[in-house]
Each structure stands twice: as C-alpha cells, then as structure tokens.
Design a protein around this motif. Structure first.
Motif, PDB file in Angstrom:
ATOM      1  N   ARG A  18      -5.666   0.572   4.207  1.00  0.00           N
ATOM      2  CA  ARG A  18      -4.923  -0.469   3.465  1.00  0.00           C
ATOM      3  C   ARG A  18      -5.686  -1.788   3.452  1.00  0.00           C
ATOM      4  O   ARG A  18      -5.713  -2.487   2.443  1.00  0.00           O
ATOM      5  CB  ARG A  18      -3.528  -0.639   4.045  1.00  0.00           C
ATOM      6  CG  ARG A  18      -2.592   0.496   3.650  1.00  0.00           C
ATOM      7  CD  ARG A  18      -1.145   0.153   3.905  1.00  0.00           C
ATOM      8  NE  ARG A  18      -0.856  -0.078   5.305  1.00  0.00           N
ATOM      9  CZ  ARG A  18      -0.538   0.880   6.163  1.00  0.00           C
ATOM     10  NH1 ARG A  18      -0.479   2.130   5.779  1.00  0.00           N
ATOM     11  NH2 ARG A  18      -0.281   0.582   7.419  1.00  0.00           N
ATOM     12  N   ARG A  19      -6.325  -2.117   4.557  1.00  0.00           N
ATOM     13  CA  ARG A  19      -7.109  -3.352   4.632  1.00  0.00           C
ATOM     14  C   ARG A  19      -8.278  -3.308   3.646  1.00  0.00           C
ATOM     15  O   ARG A  19      -8.574  -4.288   2.962  1.00  0.00           O
ATOM     16  CB  ARG A  19      -7.603  -3.582   6.059  1.00  0.00           C
ATOM     17  CG  ARG A  19      -8.357  -4.888   6.236  1.00  0.00           C
ATOM     18  CD  ARG A  19      -8.743  -5.195   7.685  1.00  0.00           C
ATOM     19  NE  ARG A  19      -9.153  -4.056   8.476  1.00  0.00           N
ATOM     20  CZ  ARG A  19      -8.431  -3.517   9.468  1.00  0.00           C
ATOM     21  NH1 ARG A  19      -7.258  -4.027   9.787  1.00  0.00           N
ATOM     22  NH2 ARG A  19      -8.895  -2.489  10.145  1.00  0.00           N
ATOM     23  N   VAL A  21      -8.435  -1.554   0.872  1.00  0.00           N
ATOM     24  CA  VAL A  21      -7.878  -1.666  -0.483  1.00  0.00           C
ATOM     25  C   VAL A  21      -7.571  -3.130  -0.782  1.00  0.00           C
ATOM     26  O   VAL A  21      -7.881  -3.628  -1.867  1.00  0.00           O
ATOM     27  CB  VAL A  21      -6.624  -0.777  -0.651  1.00  0.00           C
ATOM     28  CG1 VAL A  21      -5.876  -1.116  -1.934  1.00  0.00           C
ATOM     29  CG2 VAL A  21      -7.034   0.697  -0.644  1.00  0.00           C
ATOM     30  N   ALA A  22      -6.997  -3.831   0.177  1.00  0.00           N
ATOM     31  CA  ALA A  22      -6.713  -5.258  -0.010  1.00  0.00           C
ATOM     32  C   ALA A  22      -7.996  -6.045  -0.236  1.00  0.00           C
ATOM     33  O   ALA A  22      -8.002  -7.059  -0.947  1.00  0.00           O
ATOM     34  CB  ALA A  22      -5.956  -5.809   1.192  1.00  0.00           C
ATOM     35  N   ARG A  26     -11.446   0.661  -4.354  1.00  0.00           N
ATOM     36  CA  ARG A  26     -10.602   1.362  -5.317  1.00  0.00           C
ATOM     37  C   ARG A  26     -10.988   2.830  -5.494  1.00  0.00           C
ATOM     38  O   ARG A  26     -10.288   3.570  -6.167  1.00  0.00           O
ATOM     39  CB  ARG A  26     -10.631   0.666  -6.686  1.00  0.00           C
ATOM     40  CG  ARG A  26      -9.953  -0.691  -6.695  1.00  0.00           C
ATOM     41  CD  ARG A  26      -8.465  -0.547  -6.432  1.00  0.00           C
ATOM     42  NE  ARG A  26      -7.742  -1.803  -6.421  1.00  0.00           N
ATOM     43  CZ  ARG A  26      -7.502  -2.546  -5.354  1.00  0.00           C
ATOM     44  NH1 ARG A  26      -7.965  -2.174  -4.181  1.00  0.00           N
ATOM     45  NH2 ARG A  26      -6.802  -3.648  -5.441  1.00  0.00           N
ATOM     46  N   ALA A  55      -2.098   3.320  -0.998  1.00  0.00           N
ATOM     47  CA  ALA A  55      -2.412   1.904  -0.777  1.00  0.00           C
ATOM     48  C   ALA A  55      -2.736   1.201  -2.088  1.00  0.00           C
ATOM     49  O   ALA A  55      -2.323   0.052  -2.306  1.00  0.00           O
ATOM     50  CB  ALA A  55      -3.571   1.774   0.202  1.00  0.00           C
ATOM     51  N   ILE A  56      -3.445   1.888  -2.984  1.00  0.00           N
ATOM     52  CA  ILE A  56      -3.766   1.308  -4.289  1.00  0.00           C
ATOM     53  C   ILE A  56      -2.487   1.083  -5.092  1.00  0.00           C
ATOM     54  O   ILE A  56      -2.297   0.029  -5.706  1.00  0.00           O
ATOM     55  CB  ILE A  56      -4.760   2.203  -5.059  1.00  0.00           C
ATOM     56  CG1 ILE A  56      -6.129   2.159  -4.387  1.00  0.00           C
ATOM     57  CG2 ILE A  56      -4.862   1.785  -6.527  1.00  0.00           C
ATOM     58  CD1 ILE A  56      -7.108   3.204  -4.911  1.00  0.00           C
ATOM     59  N   GLN A  58       0.576   0.696  -3.923  1.00  0.00           N
ATOM     60  CA  GLN A  58       1.346  -0.387  -3.302  1.00  0.00           C
ATOM     61  C   GLN A  58       0.748  -1.742  -3.639  1.00  0.00           C
ATOM     62  O   GLN A  58       1.478  -2.691  -3.910  1.00  0.00           O
ATOM     63  CB  GLN A  58       1.412  -0.194  -1.786  1.00  0.00           C
ATOM     64  CG  GLN A  58       2.316   0.930  -1.369  1.00  0.00           C
ATOM     65  CD  GLN A  58       2.298   1.186   0.129  1.00  0.00           C
ATOM     66  OE1 GLN A  58       1.396   0.737   0.839  1.00  0.00           O
ATOM     67  NE2 GLN A  58       3.277   1.926   0.605  1.00  0.00           N
ATOM     68  N   ALA A  59      -0.572  -1.828  -3.650  1.00  0.00           N
ATOM     69  CA  ALA A  59      -1.226  -3.097  -3.990  1.00  0.00           C
ATOM     70  C   ALA A  59      -0.930  -3.472  -5.431  1.00  0.00           C
ATOM     71  O   ALA A  59      -0.674  -4.645  -5.736  1.00  0.00           O
ATOM     72  CB  ALA A  59      -2.735  -2.987  -3.760  1.00  0.00           C
ATOM     73  N   ALA A  60      -0.940  -2.492  -6.323  1.00  0.00           N
ATOM     74  CA  ALA A  60      -0.651  -2.760  -7.734  1.00  0.00           C
ATOM     75  C   ALA A  60       0.795  -3.189  -7.916  1.00  0.00           C
ATOM     76  O   ALA A  60       1.091  -4.084  -8.714  1.00  0.00           O
ATOM     77  CB  ALA A  60      -0.950  -1.519  -8.572  1.00  0.00           C
ATOM     78  N   THR A  62       2.688  -4.769  -5.809  1.00  0.00           N
ATOM     79  CA  THR A  62       2.942  -6.117  -5.284  1.00  0.00           C
ATOM     80  C   THR A  62       2.329  -7.195  -6.153  1.00  0.00           C
ATOM     81  O   THR A  62       2.740  -8.348  -6.096  1.00  0.00           O
ATOM     82  CB  THR A  62       2.413  -6.283  -3.837  1.00  0.00           C
ATOM     83  OG1 THR A  62       1.017  -6.034  -3.820  1.00  0.00           O
ATOM     84  CG2 THR A  62       3.124  -5.348  -2.891  1.00  0.00           C
ATOM     85  N   THR A  63       1.361  -6.826  -6.998  1.00  0.00           N
ATOM     86  CA  THR A  63       0.749  -7.820  -7.875  1.00  0.00           C
ATOM     87  C   THR A  63       1.320  -7.776  -9.286  1.00  0.00           C
ATOM     88  O   THR A  63       1.010  -8.630 -10.097  1.00  0.00           O
ATOM     89  CB  THR A  63      -0.782  -7.631  -7.950  1.00  0.00           C
ATOM     90  OG1 THR A  63      -1.068  -6.328  -8.449  1.00  0.00           O
ATOM     91  CG2 THR A  63      -1.426  -7.835  -6.598  1.00  0.00           C
TER      92      THR A  63
END
Length: 72
Positions: A18-19, A21-22, A26, A55-56, A58-60, A62-63
């Motif tokens: 996750r880190r 990915v942040a 990708r 993780a990708i 989830q990141a998408a 949240t943005t």
C-alpha cells in the motif's frame, strides 16, 4: 498495527505494498523493483498481485470526486 506478510522471502507486507502504491507504483513490475516482492520463489505472486490491485483501487477511490461534485 502489524501488516500481513505477503512475501516471506523478502519480508514484504501488505502495508509495504500500500505504501508503494501511495508512492506511485501501478504495475507488478514496479512493485517488484521497489520491494523485491515475488522475485525469489514466486509463491506469493497471486496474493501480491491481488493486494496491489486492491491498493490501486482504494487509492483511486480516495482521490475520486464525490458524486455530487462530479454531477455539477
């Protein structure tokens, strides 16, 4: 909180994935280059790929803009 080990050979946890990915990873190749995940025995590759994809996503999420903003 401790992470779950995904790659035992290189001590890579779900938190590590996750880190990364942040930090911009990708693709699985990027993840391997950054962490060494699944470059030894390869047993963890399916789980590592699944964790990377989650993780990708989830990141998408949240943005992404909230629905009421996107509809305006």
């Amino acid at each position: 909180m401790r992470g779950m080990y995904i790659c035992l050979c290189n001590a890579v946890t779900d938190h590590d994935i996750r880190r990364e990915v942040a930090a911009g990873a990708r693709t699985f190749a990027e993840l391997q280059a950054r962490t060494g995940c699944s470059d030894c025995c390869g047993c963890c590759e399916p789980e590592a790929r699944a964790c990377l994809q989650q993780a990708i996503e989830q990141a998408a999420a949240t943005t992404a803009l909230p629905a009421f903003v996107a509809a305006a």
